[in-house]
Write an enzyme that holds these catalytic residues in place. Structure first.
Site, PDB file in Angstrom:
ATOM      1  N   LYS A   1       0.721  -1.124  -0.145  1.00  0.00           N
ATOM      2  CA  LYS A   1       0.141   0.031  -0.084  1.00  0.00           C
ATOM      3  C   LYS A   1       0.963   1.180  -0.058  1.00  0.00           C
ATOM      4  O   LYS A   1       1.901   1.264   0.692  1.00  0.00           O
ATOM      5  CB  LYS A   1      -0.986  -0.086   1.322  1.00  0.00           C
ATOM      6  CG  LYS A   1      -2.133   1.151   1.435  1.00  0.00           C
ATOM      7  CD  LYS A   1      -2.724   0.816   2.619  1.00  0.00           C
ATOM      8  CE  LYS A   1      -3.930   2.004   2.509  1.00  0.00           C
ATOM      9  NZ  LYS A   1      -4.550   1.765   3.877  1.00  0.00           N
TER      10      LYS A   1
ATOM     11  N   SER B   1      -9.645   2.188   2.821  1.00  0.00           N
ATOM     12  CA  SER B   1      -8.704   2.753   2.065  1.00  0.00           C
ATOM     13  C   SER B   1      -7.895   1.767   1.371  1.00  0.00           C
ATOM     14  O   SER B   1      -7.544   2.151   0.146  1.00  0.00           O
ATOM     15  CB  SER B   1      -7.852   3.902   2.812  1.00  0.00           C
ATOM     16  OG  SER B   1      -6.971   3.259   3.706  1.00  0.00           O
TER      17      SER B   1
ATOM     18  N   SER C   1      -9.793  -0.231   7.126  1.00  0.00           N
ATOM     19  CA  SER C   1      -9.051  -0.423   5.945  1.00  0.00           C
ATOM     20  C   SER C   1      -8.476  -1.354   5.147  1.00  0.00           C
ATOM     21  O   SER C   1      -8.186  -1.397   3.984  1.00  0.00           O
ATOM     22  CB  SER C   1      -8.178   0.952   5.825  1.00  0.00           C
ATOM     23  OG  SER C   1      -8.588   2.251   5.565  1.00  0.00           O
TER      24      SER C   1
END
Lengths: 100, 502
Positions: free
Chosen positions: B85, B160, B184
């Site tokens: 990420k 997210s 997330s």
């Protein structure tokens, strides 16, 4: 709780250093108002005698050995700076001639 | 290549790939190339990646192959590809956090998580898309455009960490790193039919994780199976002296738990407040079936009540913006990142305000302003102070529930994946996606989401959330492993095998 006005948003934006355009203030005001009304429900909880939690796993006095380690590589930091001059970060002037 | 290996390397689990590489049945380079080819073929439609580091990936794969040939002892996931990420720093590789304010920034250092992936001889494929600074539940708040859900490209992959979930669900990578501040990792796992774990707060180092809310942020593993998730969890977890909130204790044996996969005699608590009204019918149905399955597998299911959970969303959306408004003050356009309007006459304050207005998206600005408001004198006690007290009550609810049960369960998200654009300008509707995942972040517990079927009404994946007390992360894998094995038995495969081919 008070409703958030256009002037409140302008004030918050100034505190947070966000140059928000005047034509966006009303939209943010209505959104922030809805969010704050929703989160204000926390005030319904009777919690006067409850201690606050700032950190989920309590820890105190966290130490590590005081050993010198190399810092960041200077050249690669400089390469990422928006402006670099005379081996320093170059920044805009920090004093205003008149305070708003 | 060994005839026993399925021709398509991208369909294999990390455990199988690691074994095949270790046995010399396939080279790490072939595995890396297969995944890079897959990214080239599908990522234009999925948009899971913000940056693909193809050359570096192939180079590290060849290094694994060379060292293996030389007889070096390598780690259990050596040569296995992984996506990271874009909120974790990786030296010399663009790290944007989904924001224009960091566009083009190449960090001068590795995060501890990335360092551990390298130390495990894993092959990093690139950086995945995310909502800007991890603020969102859909990736629609990424400055670089949304990622798409491989189950239906018109739908969100969650957020997210939607990029990481979409990458593994579309077979671009077998493993990915996510971060979970309010769900997330878990909500993207739920809506993409994959597995994700938020470890106990402090279980994985936050060094080099660009901070959203420091008391809530936690990096963790994402994969297509429970065992793969455990293998990655073990690779990244453990004490780091560079993060003062890192737990200095042995990591629970998550891999052994995933292999044991046994719930017999375990007490499973059904959280009364996380379900019912507001939850999609198909989500509730699959959840009820999962509860029956747990009982059939020998678990003892009890109902527990956590009365303060209904205030968790409010407390979270005060604590998070407060911490975020403070953390994001570092993006001032002076030392790194974007700088706007520096024309030689404007002051530093003017340049800072212009930079932050140009560099941050609408959701980030909303949260910064809410945080600024909540921390203002006159409002502090009513908002931030009260939210911190509610946080204590939520932690106490968990403690009481864990007296009655070894793990707690709930649906991970109230709905399946929604359409891109449906909630993007309605903050409250977006915030409600995290209603079941947020309590865990406030209390610092460990939690997993794993797929339990498709909702009958829309054919989209539903996730089960399993919650464990702090430092009992292994229980997630014990339960998750048992459910996954039983469901795979019933279906003849993992749920992700049913994802449409792209």
């Amino acid at each position: 709780m008070t409703a958030i006005t256009r002037a409140d948003v302008a004030h918050l934006a100034r505190l947070a250093r966000l140059d928000i355009a005047p034509d966006e203030l009303d939209h943010y005001a209505s959104q922030l108002d809805v969010i704050l009304q929703s989160v204000a429900r926390v005030s319904e909880v009777a919690a006067d005698d409850i201690p606050p939690t700032s950190h989920p796993i309590p820890m105190v006095n966290v130490y590590r050995d005081d050993v010198a380690v190399p810092g960041l590589d200077r050249a690669s930091v400089a390469a990422m700076a928006p402006a670099w001059e005379d081996d320093r970060f170059r920044v805009p002037r920090i004093l205003d001639e008149e305070q708003p | 290549m060994n005839a026993g290996m399925e021709a398509d390397l991208t369909r294999q689990s990390a455990a199988v790939l690691a074994g095949a590489i270790a046995a010399g049945d396939v080279s790490a380079e072939e595995v890396a190339q297969a995944h890079l080819d897959r990214i080239t073929a599908v990522d234009e439609r999925v948009h899971a990646f913000l940056e693909v580091t193809a050359d570096a990936a192939l180079e590290s794969a060849r290094s694994v192959d060379r060292r293996r040939a030389a007889g070096d002892r390598l780690g259990p996931l050596a040569g296995v590809p992984i996506a990271v990420k874009d909120v974790l720093t990786m030296k010399g590789v663009p790290t944007t956090c989904g924001s224009r304010v960091l566009e083009g920034w190449r960090p001068p250092y590795d995060s501890t998580v990335v360092e551990r992936l390298r130390a495990a001889d894993m092959v990093i494929l690139g950086k995945t898309n995310m909502d800007e600074f991890a603020m969102g539940s859909s990736t629609e708040h990424s400055a670089y455009g949304p990622s798409h859900n491989p189950w239906d490209l018109e739908r969100i992959p969650g957020g997210s960490g939607g990029g990481s979930a979409a990458a593994i669900a579309s077979f671009e990578a077998p493993l990915a790193i996510g971060t979970d501040t309010g769900g997330s990792i878990r909500q993207p796992a739920a809506v993409t039919g994959t597995v994700g774990v938020k470890p106990t707060y402090g279980g994985v180092s936050r060094y080099g994780l660009v901070a959203l809310a420091s008391s809530l942020d936690q990096a963790g593993p994402c994969a297509r199976s429970v065992l793969d998730t455990a293998l990655l969890h073990a690779a990244i977890a453990g004490h780091d002296p560079r993060d003062s909130t890192s737990i200095d204790a042995p990591v629970p044996d998550v891999v052994a738990a995933a292999q044991r996969a046994d719930v017999r005699g375990l007490r499973v608590g059904l959280v009364r407040e996380l379900g019912g009204e507001g939850y999609q019918a198909g989500v509730s149905q699959r959840f009820a079936e999962a509860v029956e399955l747990l009982e059939a597998l020998g678990a003892e299911v009890v109902e527990v009540s956590c009365p303060h959970f209904e205030y968790a969303l409010g407390a979270y959306y005060l604590i998070l913006p407060s911490e975020a408004s403070s953390n994001l003050a570092r993006f001032d356009g002076m030392r790194y990142g974007l700088r706007v309007g520096d024309d030689g006459s404007r002051s530093v304050e003017e340049v800072m305000s212009l930079t932050r207005d140009a560099g941050f998206g609408a959701e980030v600005k909303r949260r910064i302003m809410i945080g600024t408001y909540a921390l203002s004198s006159g409002y502090y006690d009513a908002y931030y102070g009260q939210a911190q007290k509610v946080r204590t009550l939520i932690t106490r609810d968990f403690a009481a529930a864990f007296e009655q049960a070894d793990v707690l369960i709930s649906p991970t998200a109230p709905t399946t994946a929604f359409k891109i654009g449906e909630k993007v300008d309605d903050p409250i509707a977006m915030y409600l996606n995290d209603i079941a995942t947020i309590p865990v972040n406030l209390a610092g517990n460990a939690a997993m989401s794993l797929p339990i079927g498709l909702a009958p009404e829309d054919g989209l994946p539903v996730g089960l959330q399993i919650m464990a007390p702090p430092m009992a992360d292994d229980r997630l894998y014990l339960v998750g492993g048992a459910i996954e094995a039983a469901l795979s038995d019933r279906w003849g495969h993992l749920l992700i095998e049913e994802v449409p081919s792209l």
